[in-house]
Scaffold this motif. Structure first.
Motif, PDB file in Angstrom:
ATOM      1  N   GLY A 203      18.317   5.672  -3.375  1.00  0.00           N
ATOM      2  CA  GLY A 203      17.200   5.691  -2.599  1.00  0.00           C
ATOM      3  C   GLY A 203      15.995   5.390  -3.588  1.00  0.00           C
ATOM      4  O   GLY A 203      14.980   4.763  -3.650  1.00  0.00           O
ATOM      5  N   ASN A 204      16.005   6.373  -4.662  1.00  0.00           N
ATOM      6  CA  ASN A 204      15.172   6.350  -5.888  1.00  0.00           C
ATOM      7  C   ASN A 204      14.788   4.810  -6.391  1.00  0.00           C
ATOM      8  O   ASN A 204      13.646   4.430  -6.808  1.00  0.00           O
ATOM      9  CB  ASN A 204      15.003   7.234  -6.642  1.00  0.00           C
TER      10      ASN A 204
ATOM     11  N   GLY B  80      16.499   1.900   6.510  1.00  0.00           N
ATOM     12  CA  GLY B  80      15.704   1.195   5.568  1.00  0.00           C
ATOM     13  C   GLY B  80      16.293  -0.232   5.182  1.00  0.00           C
ATOM     14  O   GLY B  80      16.838  -0.868   5.891  1.00  0.00           O
TER      15      GLY B  80
ATOM     16  N   ARG C 272       7.450   0.741   1.711  1.00  0.00           N
ATOM     17  CA  ARG C 272       7.601   1.592   0.818  1.00  0.00           C
ATOM     18  C   ARG C 272       7.661   3.164   0.804  1.00  0.00           C
ATOM     19  O   ARG C 272       7.025   3.836   0.415  1.00  0.00           O
ATOM     20  CB  ARG C 272       6.176   1.172  -0.529  1.00  0.00           C
ATOM     21  N   GLN C 273       8.366   3.493   1.851  1.00  0.00           N
ATOM     22  CA  GLN C 273       8.602   4.868   2.078  1.00  0.00           C
ATOM     23  C   GLN C 273       9.873   5.154   2.187  1.00  0.00           C
ATOM     24  O   GLN C 273      10.992   4.396   2.533  1.00  0.00           O
ATOM     25  CB  GLN C 273       7.934   5.078   3.512  1.00  0.00           C
ATOM     26  N   PHE C 274      10.406   6.369   1.874  1.00  0.00           N
ATOM     27  CA  PHE C 274      11.661   6.944   2.377  1.00  0.00           C
ATOM     28  C   PHE C 274      11.857   7.052   3.992  1.00  0.00           C
ATOM     29  O   PHE C 274      11.011   7.056   4.579  1.00  0.00           O
ATOM     30  CB  PHE C 274      11.919   8.387   1.628  1.00  0.00           C
TER      31      PHE C 274
ATOM     32  N   TYR D 243      15.256   3.821   2.053  1.00  0.00           N
ATOM     33  CA  TYR D 243      14.187   3.409   1.604  1.00  0.00           C
ATOM     34  C   TYR D 243      13.758   2.178   2.068  1.00  0.00           C
ATOM     35  O   TYR D 243      14.749   1.266   2.072  1.00  0.00           O
ATOM     36  CB  TYR D 243      14.059   3.497  -0.003  1.00  0.00           C
TER      37      TYR D 243
END
Length: 257
Positions: free
Chosen positions: A172-173, A212, A204-206, A199
């Motif tokens: 995710g990072n 995502g 631009r959010q987890f 993500y």
């Protein structure tokens, strides 16, 4: 691959016994703990893991943000090294063999080149201690403005030429500035642990694992091509048993892709 979850993501504010119990009840197989400076607390976590049938996948080092080894202040670096030694001791005494470590931060007092030089100069004492205790240091990709390409990340690991230094890859990072499966292809067998969270590139959010824009089939294919068959650990907050069970179901579905 085995399904894990980060302890501090479970029912924030709950005690360790409740967190371990909730993880096991939700169907997880492993749990990632944090640095413990008290031997009694380490014993308790090892006991709880046995009681609830959970493996301890790794220890998340607690002080690399406040005491980075890329600081220009020798006292800060010394405290960062001390914190990693405590993390390594925690791993040994709880029955796991891996510590998550962030190897540096690019900041105003740590320009990129200086950060790289300091990180490479200050990591050897940590690796020496890890080798003595039989623990692997797994460096993770976070939003630290450091080691921001998979090639540079790979070169950093290879420079030290030791089996005690590996990659803790966070799927995710990486989405904010890279493509997960491409990083996995480059890092290959250097990956010894994996974090997952959703993500979304547009917001631009987890988010939840399957909510995502991550292409999970490609991620799983890349992991298998890299020969990875270890722990995959969810790093998303869950405050209820239902949320935990849902995360475990999502992770199970992803691992089956």
């Amino acid at each position: 691959m085995k399904r894990g979850i980060v302890q501090n993501c479970i029912a924030c504010g709950a005690g360790a016994q409740q967190q371990f119990a909730l993880a096991a009840a939700a169907g997880f197989e492993a749990i990632e703990i944090h640095t413990q400076d008290c031997p009694h607390k380490r014993d308790d976590l090892r006991r709880l893991a046995g009681q609830y049938g959970l493996a301890i996948t790794s220890v998340m080092n607690q002080n690399h943000g406040d005491y980075p080894i890329t600081s220009p202040d020798a006292a800060v670096v010394a405290e960062g090294i001390r914190g990693m030694k405590l993390s390594i001791d925690t791993a040994c005494e709880t029955g796991c063999d891996t510590v998550l470590f962030v190897p540096g931060f690019v900041r105003e007092d740590a320009p990129y080149e200086a950060a790289l030089e300091r990180s490479m100069a200050n990591l050897p004492p940590i690796l020496e201690y890890a080798d003595k205790r039989g623990v692997t240091v797994a460096v993770e990709n976070i939003w630290n403005k450091f080691l921001v390409s998979p090639i540079e990340f790979r070169q950093y690991i290879d420079f030290f030429a030791t089996p005690r230094l590996k990659a803790y890859f966070d799927v995710g990072n990486i989405v904010a500035y890279g493509i997960p499966e491409q990083w996995i292809d480059t890092l290959g067998r250097r990956i010894c642990r994996v974090h997952v969270k959703g993500y979304h590139q547009r917001t631009r959010q987890f988010c939840g694992l399957q909510q995502g824009t991550i292409n999970w089939p490609r991620v799983m294919s890349a992991l298998r091509c890299a020969g990875y068959d270890g722990f995959v650990t969810v790093e998303i907050d869950a405050q209820s048993p239902q949320a935990l069970a849902g995360m475990n179901a999502d992770l199970s579905a992803i691992l089956a892709m």
